[in-house]
Design a protein around this motif. Structure first.
Motif, PDB file in Angstrom:
ATOM      1  N   PHE A 146       0.814  -1.215   0.000  1.00 37.28           N
ATOM      2  CA  PHE A 146       0.000   0.000   0.000  1.00 37.28           C
ATOM      3  C   PHE A 146       0.852   1.272   0.000  1.00 37.28           C
ATOM      4  N   ALA A 147       2.164   1.109  -0.172  1.00 41.82           N
ATOM      5  CA  ALA A 147       3.084   2.257  -0.229  1.00 41.82           C
ATOM      6  C   ALA A 147       2.948   3.170   0.986  1.00 41.82           C
ATOM      7  N   ILE A 148       2.857   2.543   2.153  1.00 42.30           N
ATOM      8  CA  ILE A 148       2.759   3.321   3.389  1.00 42.30           C
ATOM      9  C   ILE A 148       4.156   3.460   3.978  1.00 42.30           C
ATOM     10  N   GLU A 149       4.545   4.698   4.264  1.00 43.03           N
ATOM     11  CA  GLU A 149       5.864   4.945   4.811  1.00 43.03           C
ATOM     12  C   GLU A 149       5.844   6.114   5.774  1.00 43.03           C
ATOM     13  N   LYS A 150       7.050   6.533   6.152  1.00 39.73           N
ATOM     14  CA  LYS A 150       7.197   7.544   7.185  1.00 39.73           C
ATOM     15  C   LYS A 150       6.319   8.780   6.970  1.00 39.73           C
ATOM     16  N   LYS A 151       6.224   9.222   5.727  1.00 39.30           N
ATOM     17  CA  LYS A 151       5.480  10.460   5.473  1.00 39.30           C
ATOM     18  C   LYS A 151       3.991  10.313   5.758  1.00 39.30           C
ATOM     19  N   ASP A 152       3.509   9.101   5.873  1.00 38.02           N
ATOM     20  CA  ASP A 152       2.089   8.875   6.166  1.00 38.02           C
ATOM     21  C   ASP A 152       1.800   8.868   7.669  1.00 38.02           C
ATOM     22  N   ASN A 153       2.872   8.902   8.480  1.00 42.94           N
ATOM     23  CA  ASN A 153       2.678   8.936   9.927  1.00 42.94           C
ATOM     24  C   ASN A 153       1.902  10.188  10.321  1.00 42.94           C
ATOM     25  N   GLY A 154       0.824  10.001  11.089  1.00 40.22           N
ATOM     26  CA  GLY A 154       0.043  11.132  11.558  1.00 40.22           C
ATOM     27  C   GLY A 154      -1.120  11.535  10.668  1.00 40.22           C
ATOM     28  N   LEU A 155      -1.354  10.822   9.570  1.00 38.37           N
ATOM     29  CA  LEU A 155      -2.489  11.170   8.703  1.00 38.37           C
ATOM     30  C   LEU A 155      -3.821  10.996   9.441  1.00 38.37           C
ATOM     31  N   ASP A 156      -4.744  11.879   9.116  1.00 34.34           N
ATOM     32  CA  ASP A 156      -6.097  11.835   9.671  1.00 34.34           C
ATOM     33  C   ASP A 156      -6.901  10.774   8.913  1.00 34.34           C
ATOM     34  N   LEU A 157      -7.392   9.778   9.620  1.00 35.20           N
ATOM     35  CA  LEU A 157      -8.061   8.645   8.972  1.00 35.20           C
ATOM     36  C   LEU A 157      -9.513   8.902   8.573  1.00 35.20           C
ATOM     37  N   THR A 158      -9.978  10.117   8.764  1.00 30.84           N
ATOM     38  CA  THR A 158     -11.363  10.396   8.383  1.00 30.84           C
ATOM     39  C   THR A 158     -11.461  11.102   7.030  1.00 30.84           C
ATOM     40  N   LYS A 159     -10.357  11.140   6.301  1.00 30.81           N
ATOM     41  CA  LYS A 159     -10.383  11.765   4.971  1.00 30.81           C
ATOM     42  C   LYS A 159      -9.266  11.200   4.113  1.00 30.81           C
ATOM     43  N   GLU A 160      -9.294  11.543   2.839  1.00 29.49           N
ATOM     44  CA  GLU A 160      -8.240  11.107   1.933  1.00 29.49           C
ATOM     45  C   GLU A 160      -6.898  11.661   2.398  1.00 29.49           C
ATOM     46  N   PRO A 161      -5.807  10.960   2.084  1.00 30.60           N
ATOM     47  CA  PRO A 161      -5.710   9.792   1.199  1.00 30.60           C
ATOM     48  C   PRO A 161      -5.871   8.422   1.868  1.00 30.60           C
ATOM     49  N   ILE A 162      -6.006   8.391   3.191  1.00 27.95           N
ATOM     50  CA  ILE A 162      -6.151   7.083   3.842  1.00 27.95           C
ATOM     51  C   ILE A 162      -7.337   7.106   4.792  1.00 27.95           C
ATOM     52  N   PHE A 163      -8.231   6.139   4.630  1.00 27.39           N
ATOM     53  CA  PHE A 163      -9.418   6.064   5.497  1.00 27.39           C
ATOM     54  C   PHE A 163      -9.973   4.650   5.445  1.00 27.39           C
ATOM     55  N   LEU A 164     -10.978   4.393   6.261  1.00 27.33           N
ATOM     56  CA  LEU A 164     -11.623   3.082   6.273  1.00 27.33           C
ATOM     57  C   LEU A 164     -13.071   3.194   5.833  1.00 27.33           C
ATOM     58  N   LEU A 165     -13.551   2.117   5.201  1.00 25.47           N
ATOM     59  CA  LEU A 165     -14.966   2.008   4.838  1.00 25.47           C
ATOM     60  C   LEU A 165     -15.583   0.864   5.623  1.00 25.47           C
ATOM     61  N   LYS A 166     -16.892   0.903   5.716  1.00 22.77           N
ATOM     62  CA  LYS A 166     -17.613  -0.024   6.567  1.00 22.77           C
ATOM     63  C   LYS A 166     -17.363  -1.513   6.251  1.00 22.77           C
ATOM     64  N   GLY A 167     -17.422  -1.899   4.979  1.00 28.36           N
ATOM     65  CA  GLY A 167     -17.143  -3.288   4.640  1.00 28.36           C
ATOM     66  C   GLY A 167     -18.215  -4.253   5.094  1.00 28.36           C
ATOM     67  N   GLU A 168     -17.784  -5.470   5.375  1.00 24.77           N
ATOM     68  CA  GLU A 168     -18.761  -6.498   5.718  1.00 24.77           C
ATOM     69  C   GLU A 168     -18.755  -6.827   7.209  1.00 24.77           C
ATOM     70  N   LYS A 169     -19.895  -7.308   7.657  1.00 27.11           N
ATOM     71  CA  LYS A 169     -20.052  -7.693   9.053  1.00 27.11           C
ATOM     72  C   LYS A 169     -19.387  -9.051   9.285  1.00 27.11           C
ATOM     73  N   ILE A 170     -18.508  -9.109  10.272  1.00 28.14           N
ATOM     74  CA  ILE A 170     -17.882 -10.381  10.621  1.00 28.14           C
ATOM     75  C   ILE A 170     -18.537 -10.895  11.896  1.00 28.14           C
ATOM     76  N   LEU A 171     -19.038 -12.111  11.840  1.00 30.33           N
ATOM     77  CA  LEU A 171     -19.715 -12.676  13.010  1.00 30.33           C
ATOM     78  C   LEU A 171     -18.707 -13.074  14.091  1.00 30.33           C
ATOM     79  N   LYS A 172     -19.193 -13.085  15.310  1.00 30.36           N
ATOM     80  CA  LYS A 172     -18.322 -13.439  16.450  1.00 30.36           C
ATOM     81  C   LYS A 172     -17.656 -14.793  16.263  1.00 30.36           C
ATOM     82  N   ASN A 173     -18.411 -15.757  15.770  1.00 32.95           N
ATOM     83  CA  ASN A 173     -17.847 -17.104  15.649  1.00 32.95           C
ATOM     84  C   ASN A 173     -16.898 -17.258  14.459  1.00 32.95           C
ATOM     85  N   GLU A 174     -16.693 -16.160  13.713  1.00 36.35           N
ATOM     86  CA  GLU A 174     -15.719 -16.174  12.618  1.00 36.35           C
ATOM     87  C   GLU A 174     -14.406 -15.525  13.054  1.00 36.35           C
TER      88      GLU A 174
END
Length: 204
Positions: A146-174
């Motif tokens: 993902f080309a993550i390196e020193k310069k990405d340290n401290g990025l705010d995860l609620t906006k570009e260029p790095i953030f998370l999306l909801k994705g799929e629900k993982i059940l407890k037994n998984e």
DNA sequence: CCACGGATTGGCT
DNA sequence: GCCAATCCGTGGA
């Protein structure tokens, strides 16, 4: 890839939780990194929690330093550190300000931009499918892909260029709950979580 | 100021 | 399975 709008980005509040509570909830979430015009994405399949205050294995255990400064922020930032003279590892800072907690991303399942990940990791693309899982099944492999390196340290995860999306629900037994890897302190804590039977997990 | 060793990986035995 | 690679933050002198 699936549509990305500011609305679908996981909000700040999500990260303001205890790391051991939050870590299993990160499984199944989509990690997104924008690189130029393209988006690299992957499903988080393996994580480890590191908690401020009581966790001797956490980078923050001995107090604030230049290196771990970002880990003392409130949740929702990316903490990247350099190790073994050649690798980067990425963490999601969580909890309250000055808590010193974070979650190490140990493995993801590649989704979009796989040929770019191959270039980042091996300098060539269209690798045999059998090598696909070698792209991101380890904390430093994930950062390389993902080309993550020193310069990405401290990025705010609620906006570009790095953030998370909801994705799929993982059940407890998984979800498999087990001990963390590669540390010498607090080795008995069951603070590693991964998706059962997922081929992209670094180690059983 | 200097020596140590790490939240790892990959190549060789 | 073993171990070298290779940087730099950290801690002790």
């Amino acid at each position: 890839m699936s549509s990305i709008s500011p609305k679908t980005i996981i909000p700040k509040e999500f990260y303001l939780q205890d790391p051991v509570k939050l870590a299993p909830k990160l499984l199944g979430k989509i990690f997104v990194r924008k690189l130029g015009d393209i988006y690299l994405t992957g499903k988080i399949v393996e994580v480890e929690a590191y908690r401020g205050k009581d966790d001797e294995a956490a980078h923050t255990y001995n107090g604030k330093t230049k290196r771990n400064d970002v880990m003392f922020r409130e949740g929702g930032f990316l903490y990247v550190y350099f190790t073994y003279g050649m690798h980067f590892c990425a963490n999601i800072v969580c909890g309250k300000k000055n808590e010193g907690s974070a979650i190490l991303i140990r493995a993801v399942e590649p989704i979009d931009g796989i040929n770019i990940m191959e270039m980042n990791r091996f300098g060539k693309t269209e690798l045999p499918y059998s090598r696909r899982k070698l792209l991101t099944n380890g904390p430093a492999k994930f950062c390389s892909a993902f080309a993550i390196e020193k310069k990405d340290n401290g990025l705010d995860l609620t906006k570009e260029p790095i953030f998370l999306l909801k994705g799929e629900k993982i059940l407890k037994n998984e979800i498999v709950t087990t001990t963390r890897i590669g540390i010498k302190k607090s080795v008995d804590l069951l603070w590693r979580f991964y998706i059962k039977d997922n081929p992209y997990v670094s180690k059983k």
